[in-house]
Scaffold this active site. Structure first.
Site, short mmCIF file in Angstrom:
data_model
loop_
_atom_site.label_atom_id
_atom_site.label_comp_id
_atom_site.label_asym_id
_atom_site.label_seq_id
_atom_site.Cartn_x
_atom_site.Cartn_y
_atom_site.Cartn_z
N SER A 10 0.80 -1.22 0.00
CA SER A 10 0.00 0.00 0.00
C SER A 10 0.84 1.27 0.00
O SER A 10 0.30 2.37 -0.15
CB SER A 10 -0.93 0.02 1.22
OG SER A 10 -0.18 -0.01 2.42
N GLY A 11 2.17 1.15 0.13
CA GLY A 11 3.04 2.32 0.15
C GLY A 11 3.37 2.81 -1.24
O GLY A 11 3.01 2.21 -2.26
N CYS A 149 17.55 6.31 -1.72
CA CYS A 149 17.49 7.12 -2.94
C CYS A 149 18.64 8.12 -3.00
O CYS A 149 19.33 8.24 -4.03
CB CYS A 149 16.14 7.81 -3.05
SG CYS A 149 15.62 8.70 -1.57
N ASN A 318 13.21 9.20 -7.25
CA ASN A 318 13.45 8.47 -6.01
C ASN A 318 12.58 7.23 -5.86
O ASN A 318 12.93 6.30 -5.12
CB ASN A 318 13.22 9.39 -4.81
CG ASN A 318 11.85 10.02 -4.80
OD1 ASN A 318 11.53 10.84 -5.65
ND2 ASN A 318 11.01 9.64 -3.85
#
Length: 351
Positions: A10-11, A149, A318
């Site tokens: 869900s991220g 990132c 990112n």
């Protein structure tokens, strides 16, 4: 087909993993895991996706080992540490996108991730690094830890100097600027639109844990290569994308031509690092706008004669090269596929 599962579905990084896996010719999405949103479909969690394939988010148990050949952990570091302990010897490949296993040195890990308790033996077994620099180690890796990132951009920017030219870098000072997606989906007052829009927020002006992992990795790759590396990080109002500006001081003699040739030589045959002149396009590059939605990292190296410094600029998305795309790139190498499989999308601009 290689069966792939995503935990943290869900991220933001989880959503990009779902997007990339479902368009990959050799990966089949067979499991979605999480601790919240149980029973929900991808299309309910990510508005841009109309992809369900009969899958919903499920709790993660040992049984997931029967459903996947590779499991991506797009989870917070404490959760990744726990899941890695549970599943490390049950699944052919576990790929962790968190910071749980990035820093090998125990003392450094405890300083920057004091709440992340991990098994020491697992920390030693995880292969860490940017695929361009450790590709040969991924061929049979069962446990893979991907850089953050910022760390990806910084490392790709500095590697030709340390690992290519063999320079000893006396001091490196990094300025990093990242969009709001770098902080995930946590609800913080500072990220609300009235505060974030138009902001240049110095959220980490005197240090960042991604700089620590870069130093840890480069020290192991070439001991003594960097005297000191420090970083200041700023949040800007973009959603995706980041830019790192690394200011490098060395006592060794270099010139612009030598630097340019070294970077082109170092990244020859590495499709996702584009070495650029900063004045070659309509806008100065590297610019995060020019890589959004892609797995590219744009890198430029300049020599500042007046300041006696090397300036290295690196830009990436990112959520792709800094997370989901790099994870798929690593899995391609792990399973013997061409590195760019499923990752040939070009940047989207304007965005």
């Amino acid at each position: 087909m290689i069966r792939a599962g995503v935990v943290g579905a869900s991220g933001l990084a989880g959503g990009d993993l779902i997007r990339l896996i479902t368009q990959h010719p050799d990966l089949e999405l067979t499991f979605l895991g999480g601790s919240s949103n149980i029973g929900r479909r991808p299309s309910q969690l990510h508005p841009g996706l109309r992809i369900d394939q009969g899958l919903t988010v499920q709790p993660v148990t040992e049984d997931v080992a029967d459903q996947v050949d590779v499991l991506f952990l797009a989870t917070p570091a404490p959760v990744s540490a726990e899941l890695a302990s549970l599943l490390a010897d049950r699944i052919p490949a576990v790929v962790d996108l968190s910071g749980a296993f990035r820093i090998r040195t125990p003392e450094l890990h405890d300083r920057w991730y004091p709440k992340v308790k991990r098994r020491t033996d697992l920390a030693d077994r995880f292969v860490y690094g940017v695929p361009e620099l450790i590709g040969d180690q991924l061929a049979d890796a069962a446990l893979i830890s991907l850089p953050g990132c910022y760390a990806t951009a910084i490392t790709l920017g500095l590697a030709p100097l340390t690992l290519g030219l063999g320079l000893d870098l006396k001091t490196v000072v990094v300025d990093g600027k990242s969009g709001s997606s770098g902080g995930g989906l946590q609800l913080r007052t500072s990220d609300l639109h009235p505060f974030r829009s138009g902001a240049i927020a110095p959220y980490s002006p005197t240090g960042h844990r991604h700089a620590a992992e870069v130093g840890d990795f480069l020290e192991r790759s070439k001991p003594g290569a960097i005297g000191s590396l420090s970083m200041s990080a700023y949040g800007v109002s973009n959603v995706r994308g980041l830019l790192t500006s690394s200011y490098v001081f060395t006592d060794e003699k270099v010139d612009q031509r030598e630097l340019s040739r070294a970077y082109l030589r170092f990244y020859k045959g590495r499709p996702f690092v584009r070495v650029r002149r900063h004045d070659e396009t309509l806008i100065p590059v590297p610019d995060p706008q020019a890589v959004l939605g892609s797995n590219f990292c744009d890198v430029t190296v300049l020599y500042d004669e007046e300041g006696g410094r090397i300036v290295v600029l690196a830009a990436l998305d990112n959520l792709v090269k800094g997370a989901a795309g790099q994870a798929v790139q690593a899995v391609n190498l792990r399973f013997g596929l061409p590195e760019e499989t499923g990752l040939t999308m070009q940047p989207v601009m304007p965005a």
